[in-house]
Design a protein around this motif. Structure first.
Motif, PDB file in Angstrom:
ATOM      1  N   ARG A  46       0.834  -1.200   0.000  1.00  0.00           N
ATOM      2  CA  ARG A  46       0.000   0.000   0.000  1.00  0.00           C
ATOM      3  C   ARG A  46       0.870   1.251   0.000  1.00  0.00           C
ATOM      4  NH1 ARG A  46      -3.546   2.363   4.820  1.00  0.00           N
ATOM      5  NH2 ARG A  46      -4.759   3.829   3.613  1.00  0.00           N
ATOM      6  N   PHE A  47       0.538   2.201  -0.855  1.00  0.00           N
ATOM      7  CA  PHE A  47       1.186   3.502  -0.830  1.00  0.00           C
ATOM      8  C   PHE A  47       0.730   4.237   0.416  1.00  0.00           C
ATOM      9  CE2 PHE A  47       0.642   8.042  -1.599  1.00  0.00           C
ATOM     10  CZ  PHE A  47       1.961   8.410  -1.812  1.00  0.00           C
ATOM     11  N   LEU A  48       1.677   4.830   1.146  1.00  0.00           N
ATOM     12  CA  LEU A  48       1.332   5.582   2.345  1.00  0.00           C
ATOM     13  C   LEU A  48       1.494   7.087   2.155  1.00  0.00           C
ATOM     14  CD1 LEU A  48       2.974   3.335   5.094  1.00  0.00           C
ATOM     15  CD2 LEU A  48       0.535   3.528   4.520  1.00  0.00           C
ATOM     16  N   TRP A  49       2.719   7.524   1.857  1.00  0.00           N
ATOM     17  CA  TRP A  49       2.976   8.962   1.840  1.00  0.00           C
ATOM     18  C   TRP A  49       3.926   9.357   0.722  1.00  0.00           C
ATOM     19  CZ3 TRP A  49       4.342   6.443   6.675  1.00  0.00           C
ATOM     20  CH2 TRP A  49       3.292   6.430   7.588  1.00  0.00           C
ATOM     21  N   LEU A  50       3.805  10.613   0.327  1.00  0.00           N
ATOM     22  CA  LEU A  50       4.740  11.240  -0.580  1.00  0.00           C
ATOM     23  C   LEU A  50       5.426  12.350   0.206  1.00  0.00           C
ATOM     24  CD1 LEU A  50       5.592  11.467  -3.665  1.00  0.00           C
ATOM     25  CD2 LEU A  50       4.125  13.488  -3.659  1.00  0.00           C
ATOM     26  N   ARG A  51       6.734  12.331   0.200  1.00  0.00           N
ATOM     27  CA  ARG A  51       7.529  13.315   0.919  1.00  0.00           C
ATOM     28  C   ARG A  51       8.454  14.005  -0.073  1.00  0.00           C
ATOM     29  NH1 ARG A  51      13.115  12.598   3.111  1.00  0.00           N
ATOM     30  NH2 ARG A  51      13.429  14.492   4.275  1.00  0.00           N
ATOM     31  N   GLU A  52       8.614  15.297   0.075  1.00  0.00           N
ATOM     32  CA  GLU A  52       9.550  16.040  -0.753  1.00  0.00           C
ATOM     33  C   GLU A  52      10.698  16.541   0.099  1.00  0.00           C
ATOM     34  OE1 GLU A  52       7.854  18.496  -4.102  1.00  0.00           O
ATOM     35  OE2 GLU A  52       6.319  18.705  -2.555  1.00  0.00           O
ATOM     36  N   TYR A  53      11.822  16.766  -0.551  1.00  0.00           N
ATOM     37  CA  TYR A  53      12.962  17.409   0.093  1.00  0.00           C
ATOM     38  C   TYR A  53      13.622  18.310  -0.925  1.00  0.00           C
ATOM     39  CZ  TYR A  53      17.262  18.430   2.432  1.00  0.00           C
ATOM     40  OH  TYR A  53      18.298  19.099   3.013  1.00  0.00           O
ATOM     41  N   ILE A  54      13.750  19.586  -0.569  1.00  0.00           N
ATOM     42  CA  ILE A  54      14.403  20.543  -1.447  1.00  0.00           C
ATOM     43  C   ILE A  54      15.577  21.118  -0.669  1.00  0.00           C
ATOM     44  CG2 ILE A  54      14.132  22.646  -2.792  1.00  0.00           C
ATOM     45  CD1 ILE A  54      11.076  22.016  -2.762  1.00  0.00           C
TER      46      ILE A  54
ATOM     47  N   ILE B 269       6.657   6.525   0.104  1.00  0.00           N
ATOM     48  CA  ILE B 269       6.789   5.604   1.238  1.00  0.00           C
ATOM     49  C   ILE B 269       5.635   4.611   1.169  1.00  0.00           C
ATOM     50  CG2 ILE B 269       6.885   5.427   3.750  1.00  0.00           C
ATOM     51  CD1 ILE B 269       7.915   8.415   3.636  1.00  0.00           C
ATOM     52  N   PHE B 270       5.995   3.316   1.218  1.00  0.00           N
ATOM     53  CA  PHE B 270       5.020   2.246   1.069  1.00  0.00           C
ATOM     54  C   PHE B 270       5.014   1.332   2.286  1.00  0.00           C
ATOM     55  CE2 PHE B 270       6.118   3.466  -3.214  1.00  0.00           C
ATOM     56  CZ  PHE B 270       4.940   3.339  -3.923  1.00  0.00           C
ATOM     57  N   ARG B 271       3.878   0.742   2.552  1.00  0.00           N
ATOM     58  CA  ARG B 271       3.791  -0.370   3.501  1.00  0.00           C
ATOM     59  C   ARG B 271       4.071  -1.618   2.673  1.00  0.00           C
ATOM     60  NH1 ARG B 271      -0.636  -0.855   7.991  1.00  0.00           N
ATOM     61  NH2 ARG B 271       0.941  -1.545   9.462  1.00  0.00           N
ATOM     62  N   CYS B 272       4.999  -2.436   3.136  1.00  0.00           N
ATOM     63  CA  CYS B 272       5.435  -3.605   2.364  1.00  0.00           C
ATOM     64  C   CYS B 272       5.302  -4.877   3.185  1.00  0.00           C
ATOM     65  CB  CYS B 272       6.898  -3.436   1.953  1.00  0.00           C
ATOM     66  SG  CYS B 272       7.191  -2.003   0.915  1.00  0.00           S
ATOM     67  N   SER B 273       5.348  -5.977   2.510  1.00  0.00           N
ATOM     68  CA  SER B 273       5.399  -7.294   3.141  1.00  0.00           C
ATOM     69  C   SER B 273       6.647  -8.010   2.655  1.00  0.00           C
ATOM     70  CB  SER B 273       4.173  -8.131   2.781  1.00  0.00           C
ATOM     71  OG  SER B 273       3.021  -7.574   3.355  1.00  0.00           O
ATOM     72  N   VAL B 274       7.195  -8.829   3.529  1.00  0.00           N
ATOM     73  CA  VAL B 274       8.362  -9.624   3.157  1.00  0.00           C
ATOM     74  C   VAL B 274       7.875 -10.802   2.336  1.00  0.00           C
ATOM     75  CG1 VAL B 274      10.263 -11.040   4.015  1.00  0.00           C
ATOM     76  CG2 VAL B 274       9.655  -8.911   5.193  1.00  0.00           C
ATOM     77  N   ASP B 275       8.457 -10.956   1.165  1.00  0.00           N
ATOM     78  CA  ASP B 275       8.125 -12.062   0.286  1.00  0.00           C
ATOM     79  C   ASP B 275       8.982 -13.269   0.648  1.00  0.00           C
ATOM     80  OD1 ASP B 275       6.983 -13.481  -1.804  1.00  0.00           O
ATOM     81  OD2 ASP B 275       8.336 -12.659  -3.295  1.00  0.00           O
ATOM     82  N   ALA B 276      10.294 -13.032   0.760  1.00  0.00           N
ATOM     83  CA  ALA B 276      11.210 -14.128   1.089  1.00  0.00           C
ATOM     84  C   ALA B 276      12.580 -13.551   1.433  1.00  0.00           C
ATOM     85  CB  ALA B 276      11.352 -15.075  -0.095  1.00  0.00           C
ATOM     86  N   PRO B 277      13.272 -14.181   2.378  1.00  0.00           N
ATOM     87  CA  PRO B 277      14.666 -13.786   2.586  1.00  0.00           C
ATOM     88  C   PRO B 277      15.479 -14.339   1.429  1.00  0.00           C
ATOM     89  CG  PRO B 277      14.075 -15.568   4.055  1.00  0.00           C
ATOM     90  CD  PRO B 277      12.832 -15.202   3.293  1.00  0.00           C
ATOM     91  N   LEU B 278      16.228 -13.477   0.779  1.00  0.00           N
ATOM     92  CA  LEU B 278      16.937 -13.895  -0.419  1.00  0.00           C
ATOM     93  C   LEU B 278      18.431 -14.077  -0.213  1.00  0.00           C
ATOM     94  CD1 LEU B 278      15.140 -11.589  -2.999  1.00  0.00           C
ATOM     95  CD2 LEU B 278      14.670 -13.982  -2.499  1.00  0.00           C
ATOM     96  N   VAL B 279      18.953 -13.668   0.936  1.00  0.00           N
ATOM     97  CA  VAL B 279      20.385 -13.800   1.179  1.00  0.00           C
ATOM     98  C   VAL B 279      20.763 -15.269   1.097  1.00  0.00           C
ATOM     99  CG1 VAL B 279      22.220 -13.494   2.865  1.00  0.00           C
ATOM    100  CG2 VAL B 279      20.503 -11.732   2.573  1.00  0.00           C
ATOM    101  N   GLY B 280      21.818 -15.563   0.381  1.00  0.00           N
ATOM    102  CA  GLY B 280      22.253 -16.941   0.210  1.00  0.00           C
ATOM    103  C   GLY B 280      21.629 -17.605  -1.002  1.00  0.00           C
ATOM    104  N   LEU B 281      20.477 -17.076  -1.451  1.00  0.00           N
ATOM    105  CA  LEU B 281      19.834 -17.639  -2.629  1.00  0.00           C
ATOM    106  C   LEU B 281      20.359 -16.984  -3.897  1.00  0.00           C
ATOM    107  CD1 LEU B 281      16.135 -17.794  -1.403  1.00  0.00           C
ATOM    108  CD2 LEU B 281      17.843 -19.616  -1.378  1.00  0.00           C
ATOM    109  N   LEU B 282      20.800 -15.745  -3.755  1.00  0.00           N
ATOM    110  CA  LEU B 282      21.330 -15.009  -4.886  1.00  0.00           C
ATOM    111  C   LEU B 282      22.798 -14.691  -4.625  1.00  0.00           C
ATOM    112  CD1 LEU B 282      18.329 -12.570  -5.412  1.00  0.00           C
ATOM    113  CD2 LEU B 282      18.782 -14.697  -6.611  1.00  0.00           C
ATOM    114  N   ASP B 283      23.539 -14.385  -5.663  1.00  0.00           N
ATOM    115  CA  ASP B 283      24.972 -14.152  -5.537  1.00  0.00           C
ATOM    116  C   ASP B 283      25.335 -12.756  -5.041  1.00  0.00           C
ATOM    117  OD1 ASP B 283      25.520 -16.716  -6.414  1.00  0.00           O
ATOM    118  OD2 ASP B 283      25.585 -16.105  -8.512  1.00  0.00           O
ATOM    119  N   ASP B 284      24.400 -11.811  -5.103  1.00  0.00           N
ATOM    120  CA  ASP B 284      24.711 -10.435  -4.739  1.00  0.00           C
ATOM    121  C   ASP B 284      24.799 -10.267  -3.222  1.00  0.00           C
ATOM    122  OD1 ASP B 284      24.571  -9.550  -7.441  1.00  0.00           O
ATOM    123  OD2 ASP B 284      22.393  -9.618  -7.282  1.00  0.00           O
TER     124      ASP B 284
END
Length: 138
Positions: A47-55, A74-89
């Motif tokens: 879900r989109f929560l807020w728009l913030r500006e900085y000048i 700024i969004f409200r997010c959910s964790v899909d999956a821990p990816l550390v160790g699954l990807l090379d980055d």
């Protein structure tokens, strides 16, 4: 809430994960890319929560040329999956160390920008009003 513990102008603080959007990249892809590289987590925006500006000339460790305009979504997010160790980055800890912080603790920690503390803390009790936060500084 997932935050990055870092240092800004010699003070320990927390900031939201995130970063710049590439030309032609959609918002959800930019969000997922930055959160992955900074935390090792796969996420999706719920879900989109807020728009913030900085000048201004400087923002949470990121040097911005004078006269430029930064817009943050700024969004409200959910964790899909821990990816550390699954990807090379590897995780890029340059932005800060990821840490889960209870929403009820947000008002007492040094979250930057400070004007986000109350709206974020309100997430613990209800769905907040969404929309434009304005040009907010520290």
């Amino acid at each position: 809430m997932l935050l990055l513990q870092t240092s800004f102008k010699g003070e320990d603080c927390y900031v939201l994960p995130g970063g710049a959007q590439r030309h032609g990249e959609d918002t959800s892809r930019a969000l997922s890319r930055h959160v992955y590289f900074q935390t090792g987590l796969g996420i999706f925006a719920r879900r989109f929560l807020w728009l913030r500006e900085y000048i201004g000339p400087e923002e949470a460790g990121l040097v911005i040329k004078s006269g430029t305009h930064s817009i943050e979504m700024i969004f409200r997010c959910s964790v899909d999956a821990p990816l550390v160790g699954l990807l090379d980055d590897p995780i890029d800890y340059a932005a800060g160390i990821p840490e889960w912080v209870e929403l009820k603790r947000v008002p007492e920690i040094n979250l930057l920008p400070r004007s986000l503390r109350n709206p974020i803390a309100a997430l613990a009790s209800a769905e907040p009003a969404t929309g434009y936060l304005g040009d907010i500084v520290r």
